[in-house]
Write a protein that holds these residues in place. Structure first.
Motif, short mmCIF file in Angstrom:
data_model
loop_
_atom_site.label_atom_id
_atom_site.label_comp_id
_atom_site.label_asym_id
_atom_site.label_seq_id
_atom_site.Cartn_x
_atom_site.Cartn_y
_atom_site.Cartn_z
N GLY A 266 15.21 8.78 15.29
CA GLY A 266 14.65 8.57 16.63
C GLY A 266 13.32 7.83 16.58
O GLY A 266 13.11 6.93 15.76
N PRO A 267 12.37 8.22 17.46
CA PRO A 267 11.07 7.52 17.53
C PRO A 267 10.28 7.53 16.23
O PRO A 267 9.39 6.70 16.05
CB PRO A 267 10.33 8.32 18.62
N ALA A 268 10.61 8.45 15.31
CA ALA A 268 9.90 8.46 14.02
C ALA A 268 10.11 7.18 13.24
O ALA A 268 9.34 6.85 12.34
CB ALA A 268 10.37 9.65 13.19
N LEU A 269 11.13 6.41 13.61
CA LEU A 269 11.43 5.16 12.91
C LEU A 269 10.60 3.99 13.43
O LEU A 269 10.56 2.94 12.80
CB LEU A 269 12.93 4.85 13.06
N THR A 270 9.91 4.17 14.56
CA THR A 270 9.27 3.06 15.26
C THR A 270 8.39 2.21 14.36
O THR A 270 8.56 0.99 14.26
CB THR A 270 8.43 3.58 16.45
N ARG A 271 7.45 2.83 13.68
CA ARG A 271 6.47 2.04 12.92
C ARG A 271 7.10 1.38 11.70
O ARG A 271 6.57 0.39 11.17
CB ARG A 271 5.29 2.90 12.50
N TYR A 272 8.24 1.89 11.27
CA TYR A 272 8.91 1.30 10.11
C TYR A 272 9.79 0.11 10.50
O TYR A 272 9.91 -0.86 9.73
CB TYR A 272 9.76 2.33 9.39
N VAL A 273 10.41 0.19 11.66
CA VAL A 273 11.38 -0.84 12.04
C VAL A 273 10.75 -1.97 12.83
O VAL A 273 11.34 -3.05 12.96
CB VAL A 273 12.53 -0.20 12.87
N ARG A 274 9.53 -1.77 13.34
CA ARG A 274 8.89 -2.81 14.15
C ARG A 274 8.78 -4.12 13.37
O ARG A 274 9.00 -5.21 13.91
CB ARG A 274 7.51 -2.34 14.63
N GLN B 262 21.39 10.67 8.26
CA GLN B 262 22.02 11.25 9.45
C GLN B 262 22.27 12.75 9.28
O GLN B 262 22.12 13.51 10.23
CB GLN B 262 23.33 10.52 9.73
N PHE B 263 22.63 13.16 8.09
CA PHE B 263 22.96 14.57 7.85
C PHE B 263 21.76 15.41 7.41
O PHE B 263 21.80 16.63 7.50
CB PHE B 263 24.07 14.67 6.80
N CYS B 264 20.71 14.74 6.94
CA CYS B 264 19.51 15.46 6.45
C CYS B 264 18.26 14.81 7.04
O CYS B 264 17.35 14.40 6.31
CB CYS B 264 19.45 15.45 4.93
N SER B 265 18.22 14.69 8.35
CA SER B 265 17.18 13.87 9.00
C SER B 265 15.76 14.36 8.74
O SER B 265 14.86 13.56 8.46
CB SER B 265 17.44 13.81 10.51
N THR B 266 15.54 15.66 8.82
CA THR B 266 14.18 16.17 8.62
C THR B 266 13.67 15.88 7.23
O THR B 266 12.55 15.40 7.04
CB THR B 266 14.14 17.68 8.90
N GLU B 267 14.48 16.18 6.24
CA GLU B 267 14.07 16.00 4.85
C GLU B 267 14.01 14.53 4.44
O GLU B 267 13.40 14.18 3.43
CB GLU B 267 15.02 16.75 3.92
N TYR B 268 14.66 13.67 5.22
CA TYR B 268 14.72 12.26 4.84
C TYR B 268 13.44 11.50 5.19
O TYR B 268 13.25 10.36 4.73
CB TYR B 268 15.91 11.57 5.54
N ARG B 269 12.55 12.10 5.94
CA ARG B 269 11.34 11.39 6.39
C ARG B 269 10.56 10.78 5.24
O ARG B 269 10.01 9.68 5.35
CB ARG B 269 10.45 12.33 7.19
N SER B 270 10.49 11.48 4.11
CA SER B 270 9.72 10.96 2.98
C SER B 270 10.37 9.75 2.34
O SER B 270 9.74 9.03 1.55
CB SER B 270 9.54 12.06 1.92
N PHE B 271 11.64 9.49 2.68
CA PHE B 271 12.34 8.33 2.12
C PHE B 271 12.41 7.16 3.10
O PHE B 271 12.96 6.10 2.76
CB PHE B 271 13.76 8.72 1.70
N LEU B 272 11.85 7.34 4.29
CA LEU B 272 11.93 6.27 5.29
C LEU B 272 11.21 5.01 4.82
O LEU B 272 11.74 3.89 4.95
CB LEU B 272 11.33 6.74 6.62
N GLU B 273 10.01 5.17 4.31
CA GLU B 273 9.24 3.99 3.91
C GLU B 273 9.92 3.21 2.78
O GLU B 273 10.10 1.98 2.91
CB GLU B 273 7.82 4.38 3.51
N PRO B 274 10.33 3.85 1.68
CA PRO B 274 11.01 3.07 0.63
C PRO B 274 12.34 2.48 1.09
O PRO B 274 12.73 1.40 0.65
CB PRO B 274 11.19 4.08 -0.51
N THR B 275 13.04 3.18 1.98
CA THR B 275 14.32 2.66 2.48
C THR B 275 14.10 1.41 3.31
O THR B 275 14.78 0.39 3.12
CB THR B 275 15.06 3.71 3.30
#
Length: 343
Positions: A139-147, A86-99
């Motif tokens: 936001g929408p960047a989460l779509t393919r991960y949360v589907r 939430q506080f570092c959204s741009t930089e967190y993108r690389s951690f979306l998949e492992p999370t």
């Protein structure tokens, strides 16, 4: 200020304290990581000279590992990851998949343990809250991960935590709205009626009405005890209708339907199911016949809380029906019947 000149030292101290043996200190160190991210996102995500990764990288890698290896700290680790995102959204993108992979594994592990749906579970509550926080941050960047997580989210049963998380997902990742609502309607219908939701099919419904017959979809529940006993307040035998339906479905039944069939229905469950019909926007789906055939009976439930929530649910659905607003068709008929029952 002190923190501005000593931020790196405080971060290093927090990472050292995460290995502290005292569980209180250990949990405090985990909770401190997102606080540091909030205080100075730029410093938190910066790779300092002489270091191969940023404080954020070190923290996230540790928290993801902790969420996989520690039953005691899994919930706290997921919550911390969500807040960092939430506080570092741009930089967190690389951690979306492992999370999201760690979230998926945690939900699968719970499902394998055969914990009854809707039973209080700190980890599941934290996971659902984390998914909502990630949706707000990404936001929408989460779509393919949360589907791929949607069905697993429902395996814990209908809960306030699930509803809160899905409301956020609908708002922040609107592409998922049809999938979310379809699963919700199935779960709510199984709880209230005993069978998954059947979308309105005007030609078939008209034919059944002219022939004076009831759809086999809902007849299954009528032959059981869900529509009668549960609607009247006897939840002890409320599973019979869905048990009858369970015998007719294939092994490929979705995780959502299976989870809903395993929910122990109480008055609290009925209240939450009815509230779900009210708090979500199902205006794209015509629920008038569903209200007329199945929900109105809950107006005479022995529980005052169930009756109250049923009144709110049917009133909301009728008011949202475009046929009612245009004063035409089944919407007006259902509205008239609702008013008569309320009177």
């Amino acid at each position: 200020m002190y923190m501005q000149s000593h931020f790196g030292q405080v971060c290093d101290m927090a990472l050292k304290l995460k290995e502290y043996r005292d569980p209180i200190v250990h949990k405090a160190a985990i909770a401190l990581l997102p606080v540091l991210a909030r205080y100075s996102p730029q410093e938190f995500t910066r790779v300092n000279t002489g270091s191969s990764e940023s404080m954020m990288g070190r923290a996230c890698n540790y928290l993801i590992t902790l969420s996989r290896t520690s039953d005691r700290d899994r919930a706290a680790a997921f919550l911390a990851l969500g807040n960092i995102a939430q506080f570092c959204s741009t930089e967190y993108r690389s951690f979306l998949e492992p999370t999201t992979r760690a979230i998926r594994d945690a939900l699968i592990q719970r499902a394998k343990m055969r914990i009854p749906p809707a039973e209080a579970d700190e980890t599941v509550t934290a996971v659902l809250q984390t998914i909502a926080t990630l949706a707000t941050a990404m936001g929408p960047a989460l779509t393919r991960y949360v589907r791929d997580l949607l069905d697993l989210m429902f395996t814990a049963g209908l809960s306030q935590a699930l509803c809160d998380s899905l409301l956020v997902l609908e708002r922040e990742v609107s592409q998922l709205q049809p999938a979310i609502q379809g699963r919700l309607l199935d779960m709510v219908s199984i709880i209230l009626v005993g069978v998954p939701f059947r979308p309105s099919q005007q030609s078939l419904d008209d034919l059944e009405q002219r022939m004076g017959t009831m759809s086999m979809h809902y007849a299954t529940a009528q032959n059981g005890h869900r529509s009668g006993a549960a609607a009247n307040g006897n939840t002890a035998n409320g599973a019979s209708g869905r048990d009858a339906y369970a015998g007719t479905v294939s092994d490929s039944t979705s995780l959502v339907v299976r989870a809903a069939n395993n929910i122990h229905v109480t008055n609290d469950t009925l209240v939450l199911a009815l509230r779900t019909l009210r708090i979500f926007d199902f205006s794209e789906e015509n629920l008038s016949e569903f209200v007329r055939n199945e929900i109105l009976r809950y107006l005479t439930n022995s529980s005052a809380a169930v009756r109250k929530e049923a009144i709110h649910a049917v009133s909301h659905i009728v008011m949202a029906d475009p046929l009612y607003r245009s004063m035409a068709g089944a919407g007006v008929e259902v509205a008239s019947e609702v008013v008569q029952r309320l009177v």
